[in-house]
Design a protein around this motif. Structure first.
Motif, PDB file in Angstrom:
ATOM      1  N   THR A 170     -83.307  83.052 -22.748  1.00 54.89           N
ATOM      2  CA  THR A 170     -82.563  82.947 -24.009  1.00 54.89           C
ATOM      3  C   THR A 170     -81.720  81.685 -24.014  1.00 54.89           C
ATOM      4  O   THR A 170     -81.607  80.980 -25.020  1.00 54.89           O
ATOM      5  CB  THR A 170     -81.653  84.184 -24.183  1.00 54.89           C
ATOM      6  N   LYS A 171     -81.147  81.398 -22.868  1.00 55.20           N
ATOM      7  CA  LYS A 171     -80.316  80.207 -22.729  1.00 55.20           C
ATOM      8  C   LYS A 171     -81.126  78.931 -22.992  1.00 55.20           C
ATOM      9  O   LYS A 171     -80.705  78.071 -23.768  1.00 55.20           O
ATOM     10  CB  LYS A 171     -79.765  80.229 -21.306  1.00 55.20           C
ATOM     11  N   LEU A 172     -82.319  78.844 -22.391  1.00 58.49           N
ATOM     12  CA  LEU A 172     -83.166  77.672 -22.611  1.00 58.49           C
ATOM     13  C   LEU A 172     -83.549  77.546 -24.080  1.00 58.49           C
ATOM     14  O   LEU A 172     -83.533  76.461 -24.651  1.00 58.49           O
ATOM     15  CB  LEU A 172     -84.442  77.748 -21.759  1.00 58.49           C
ATOM     16  N   ILE A 196     -74.916  72.654 -13.962  1.00 61.78           N
ATOM     17  CA  ILE A 196     -75.255  71.224 -13.899  1.00 61.78           C
ATOM     18  C   ILE A 196     -76.509  70.925 -14.724  1.00 61.78           C
ATOM     19  O   ILE A 196     -76.566  69.934 -15.456  1.00 61.78           O
ATOM     20  CB  ILE A 196     -75.506  70.776 -12.439  1.00 61.78           C
ATOM     21  N   ALA A 197     -77.525  71.782 -14.623  1.00 60.13           N
ATOM     22  CA  ALA A 197     -78.786  71.529 -15.322  1.00 60.13           C
ATOM     23  C   ALA A 197     -78.577  71.527 -16.835  1.00 60.13           C
ATOM     24  O   ALA A 197     -79.135  70.702 -17.555  1.00 60.13           O
ATOM     25  CB  ALA A 197     -79.826  72.584 -14.928  1.00 60.13           C
ATOM     26  N   GLU A 198     -77.755  72.442 -17.288  1.00 60.69           N
ATOM     27  CA  GLU A 198     -77.458  72.490 -18.726  1.00 60.69           C
ATOM     28  C   GLU A 198     -76.733  71.216 -19.170  1.00 60.69           C
ATOM     29  O   GLU A 198     -77.044  70.624 -20.198  1.00 60.69           O
ATOM     30  CB  GLU A 198     -76.586  73.709 -19.022  1.00 60.69           C
ATOM     31  N   GLU A 232     -87.933  69.421 -21.943  1.00 66.47           N
ATOM     32  CA  GLU A 232     -88.729  68.266 -21.492  1.00 66.47           C
ATOM     33  C   GLU A 232     -87.947  67.442 -20.474  1.00 66.47           C
ATOM     34  O   GLU A 232     -88.508  66.960 -19.484  1.00 66.47           O
ATOM     35  CB  GLU A 232     -89.136  67.403 -22.695  1.00 66.47           C
ATOM     36  N   LYS A 233     -86.650  67.292 -20.702  1.00 66.51           N
ATOM     37  CA  LYS A 233     -85.832  66.536 -19.739  1.00 66.51           C
ATOM     38  C   LYS A 233     -85.822  67.216 -18.374  1.00 66.51           C
ATOM     39  O   LYS A 233     -85.856  66.568 -17.339  1.00 66.51           O
ATOM     40  CB  LYS A 233     -84.397  66.401 -20.246  1.00 66.51           C
ATOM     41  N   ARG A 234     -85.757  68.554 -18.397  1.00 56.54           N
ATOM     42  CA  ARG A 234     -85.728  69.290 -17.129  1.00 56.54           C
ATOM     43  C   ARG A 234     -86.962  69.021 -16.283  1.00 56.54           C
ATOM     44  O   ARG A 234     -86.954  69.213 -15.075  1.00 56.54           O
ATOM     45  CB  ARG A 234     -85.614  70.802 -17.389  1.00 56.54           C
ATOM     46  N   ASN A 235     -88.061  68.607 -16.923  1.00 63.58           N
ATOM     47  CA  ASN A 235     -89.293  68.360 -16.181  1.00 63.58           C
ATOM     48  C   ASN A 235     -89.474  66.927 -15.717  1.00 63.58           C
ATOM     49  O   ASN A 235     -90.493  66.580 -15.122  1.00 63.58           O
ATOM     50  CB  ASN A 235     -90.500  68.764 -17.049  1.00 63.58           C
ATOM     51  N   GLN A 240     -83.872  65.483 -11.505  1.00 63.09           N
ATOM     52  CA  GLN A 240     -83.488  65.857 -10.145  1.00 63.09           C
ATOM     53  C   GLN A 240     -82.519  64.843  -9.547  1.00 63.09           C
ATOM     54  O   GLN A 240     -81.566  65.188  -8.856  1.00 63.09           O
ATOM     55  CB  GLN A 240     -84.769  65.968  -9.287  1.00 63.09           C
ATOM     56  N   TYR A 241     -82.767  63.597  -9.874  1.00 67.79           N
ATOM     57  CA  TYR A 241     -81.897  62.509  -9.403  1.00 67.79           C
ATOM     58  C   TYR A 241     -80.467  62.709  -9.922  1.00 67.79           C
ATOM     59  O   TYR A 241     -79.507  62.658  -9.151  1.00 67.79           O
ATOM     60  CB  TYR A 241     -82.511  61.186  -9.872  1.00 67.79           C
TER      61      TYR A 241
END
Ligand code: ADP
Ligand code: MG
Length: 254
Positions: A170-172, A196-198, A232-235, A240-241
């Motif tokens: 749901t968050k994504l 951090i990912a968000e 898309e950014k998460r991929n 990761q950097y």
């Protein structure tokens, strides 16, 4: 370019019978119009306190907040504020919850009905206008809260961990939706999160705060190709950097 929001030498301590808690040590920050700034920091470091100061709900012991170069004190009509808990009124329908934002800011007029139905439609809530919050999922409730916040068309949007009570999927989904809405509406956004990912997938710039008392430890500019969505950014490799840079700066002790 003129800044949309400026924080100058903000300091805040809480005083209670048990003593003093210095929450914010000294924060200076300038945010440009339409910029999306994510603020990350360990739990309890002073993030919510900072947003409450920007919103004028509490006043700093030192320093000032400027909106469009004007010093503000108290609550500003230019600011919309959304929190982790949706604070929907259970006895009001979805429609009336969204209307409330406009009522509080004295913005009801003959176009109100139209505006609200348009908002509900674009947030996938049209068929739920006459439903009550208890009948909605957590994600839908947060969409109602977002609609209520954006109905008054604030130039600046403050988001305090708005997705953290939701499950991962749901968050994504809500991140994607909010990203789409904000790209269309052009707002200056300050998102506070411990995720951090968000922060990376939503923000143009990440401000990393220290442990309490909060000061700015590091600022990281986020630069992806244009028009990528948060998922898309998460991929991307770069994701990761950025994650590693920010993770190293965060003082998290478990
Ligand atoms: P965060 O949002 O980063 O988790 P907060 O801004 O909520 O942190 O809190 C920062 C610190 O200030 C914490 O130690 C918290 O206990 C304290 N604090 C927050 N609000 C109050 C208050 N109203 N009175 C006293 N202490 C407070
Ligand atoms: Mg908080």
């Amino acid at each position: 370019m003129e800044n949309a929001l400026v924080l100058k030498n903000i300091k805040k301590k809480y005083v209670s019978l048990k003593g003093e808690t210095l929450a914010i040590k000294d924060i200076n920050l300038a945010i440009k119009p339409d910029e999306f700034v994510s603020i990350v920091g360990p739990s309890g470091c002073g993030k919510s306190t900072l947003l409450s100061i920007i919103n004028g709900l509490i006043s700093p012991d030192n320093g000032s907040v400027y909106i469009n170069n004007q010093k503000i004190s108290g609550i500003s009509i230019d600011i919309g504020y959304m929190l982790q808990e949706d604070y929907l009124f259970e006895w009001r329908t979805v429609y009336k919850n969204v209307r409330l934002g406009l009522e509080i800011k004295n913005m009801i007029n003959k176009n109100t009905d139209n505006l609200i139905y348009k908002l509900l439609e674009s947030y996938g809530l049209k068929d739920f206008a006459e439903h009550y919050p208890a009948e909605l999922s957590g994600g839908m409730r947060q969409r109602v809260a977002l609609a209520r916040t954006l109905a008054t068309n604030p130039a600046i949007l403050l988001l305090d961990e708005p997705f953290s009570s939701l499950d991962y999927q749901t968050k994504l989904t809500l991140e994607e939706e909010m990203d789409k809405i904000l790209k269309k509406e052009k707002k200056t956004v300050v998102l506070v999160t411990h995720d951090i990912a968000e922060a990376i997938s939503m923000g143009d710039r990440i401000i990393v705060l220290s442990k309490r008392p909060a000061f700015i430890k590091k600022i990281v500019d986020i630069d992806f190709e244009d028009n990528l969505t948060p998922i898309e950014k998460r991929n991307k490799k770069k994701f990761q950097y950025y994650f590693e840079i920010i993770w190293k700066e965060l003082d998290i002790n478990v």
